[in-house]
Design a protein around this motif. Sequence first.
Motif, PDB file in Angstrom:
ATOM      1  N   GLU A   1      55.997  30.564   9.251  1.00  0.00           N
ATOM      2  CA  GLU A   1      56.533  29.386   8.563  1.00  0.00           C
ATOM      3  C   GLU A   1      55.545  28.863   7.527  1.00  0.00           C
ATOM      4  OE1 GLU A   1      59.630  28.189   8.701  1.00  0.00           O
ATOM      5  OE2 GLU A   1      59.923  30.002   9.909  1.00  0.00           O
ATOM      6  N   ILE A   2      54.258  28.880   7.858  1.00  0.00           N
ATOM      7  CA  ILE A   2      53.241  28.437   6.899  1.00  0.00           C
ATOM      8  C   ILE A   2      53.215  29.372   5.697  1.00  0.00           C
ATOM      9  CG2 ILE A   2      50.759  28.111   6.543  1.00  0.00           C
ATOM     10  CD1 ILE A   2      50.591  27.235   9.490  1.00  0.00           C
TER      11      ILE A   2
ATOM     12  N   ALA B   1      46.638  30.641   2.415  1.00  0.00           N
ATOM     13  CA  ALA B   1      47.354  30.154   1.234  1.00  0.00           C
ATOM     14  C   ALA B   1      46.671  30.599  -0.056  1.00  0.00           C
ATOM     15  CB  ALA B   1      47.457  28.632   1.271  1.00  0.00           C
TER      16      ALA B   1
ATOM     17  N   TYR C   1      54.827  30.617  13.955  1.00  0.00           N
ATOM     18  CA  TYR C   1      54.194  29.448  13.329  1.00  0.00           C
ATOM     19  C   TYR C   1      53.470  29.854  12.046  1.00  0.00           C
ATOM     20  CZ  TYR C   1      51.213  25.331  12.777  1.00  0.00           C
ATOM     21  OH  TYR C   1      50.568  24.217  12.286  1.00  0.00           O
TER      22      TYR C   1
ATOM     23  N   LYS D   1      43.886  23.315   2.168  1.00  0.00           N
ATOM     24  CA  LYS D   1      44.942  24.330   2.309  1.00  0.00           C
ATOM     25  C   LYS D   1      44.563  25.294   3.425  1.00  0.00           C
ATOM     26  CE  LYS D   1      44.932  25.807  -1.997  1.00  0.00           C
ATOM     27  NZ  LYS D   1      45.309  26.459  -3.287  1.00  0.00           N
TER      28      LYS D   1
ATOM     29  N   LYS E   1      55.617  31.164   4.482  1.00  0.00           N
ATOM     30  CA  LYS E   1      56.814  30.942   3.665  1.00  0.00           C
ATOM     31  C   LYS E   1      56.675  29.675   2.824  1.00  0.00           C
ATOM     32  CE  LYS E   1      59.867  33.268   6.976  1.00  0.00           C
ATOM     33  NZ  LYS E   1      60.926  33.062   8.011  1.00  0.00           N
ATOM     34  N   GLU E   2      56.025  28.647   3.365  1.00  0.00           N
ATOM     35  CA  GLU E   2      55.824  27.406   2.621  1.00  0.00           C
ATOM     36  C   GLU E   2      55.056  27.647   1.327  1.00  0.00           C
ATOM     37  OE1 GLU E   2      53.931  24.416   4.962  1.00  0.00           O
ATOM     38  OE2 GLU E   2      55.456  24.487   6.549  1.00  0.00           O
ATOM     39  N   TYR E   3      54.174  28.661   1.344  1.00  0.00           N
ATOM     40  CA  TYR E   3      53.368  28.950   0.157  1.00  0.00           C
ATOM     41  C   TYR E   3      53.940  30.087  -0.683  1.00  0.00           C
ATOM     42  CZ  TYR E   3      49.926  25.576   1.656  1.00  0.00           C
ATOM     43  OH  TYR E   3      49.305  24.392   1.994  1.00  0.00           O
TER      44      TYR E   3
END
Length: 252
Positions: free
Chosen positions: A57-58, A31, A54, A27, A60-62
Amino acid sequence: MKNIAIIPARSGSKGVKDKNIKDLCGKPLMAYTIEAAINSGCFDEVMVSTDSDYYAEIAKEYGASVPFLRSERTASDTASSWDMVEEVLSKYENRGDQFDAFCLLQPTSPLRTANDIKSAYQLYQERADFAVVSVCEAEHSPLWCGHLPDDREFVGFVEAENMKQRQAGGKFYRLNGAIYIVNIERFREDRFLYKKGSYAYIMKQESSVDIDTEYDFELATFILGGGELPNLYSHLPLQFEYAHFGKEVRVA
């Protein structure tokens, strides 16, 4: 009481390239902090302050919120964490969102858990008027530390009365950089947290690894169970002697 978790993750890391999104046991580094903040259940908002689309976006993914990017001013090497916090709070207020307390959670403390955050927040609710800041026991007594002149002669390095058994000096603690829970009203009056009304939340040393170097990544990987214990002395000559609390130790 409304609370916001602020996770700073700028992209301009100098020591380790892209440190905040570097892979740690499968990860990205940040994260771990995002997940701990969300799982603690202490916050109305968990946000990442970054200057990178960039990175955003990472984040937000978590599960983190990234409603705006950090300004060039607060992403610079000269800006303080508190400058960044004030920018975040002001931008939320301009959007109509007000908070009573913020919690600064640096992504470089991936071993800090949701339970650590919950326990620190409980301490804040029960006792603190100003802040709760995490610490851990110091690895070495500061009584055995000192400044050296350019020629390295031991003049005034330590005091004679401090040359005694380690245990006799009592326990010393250090800031570990993992958790800062702060009353916003008090913060805007005075950014110096270490005073009456502020309390220490004590964390374990093994949970207090602060990622700053490649060695720190290796150590965190080992603690998480994904690698071998890094060699602390790999950068030293093959034969090396040093004094450790008055005892000679040889490293071959």
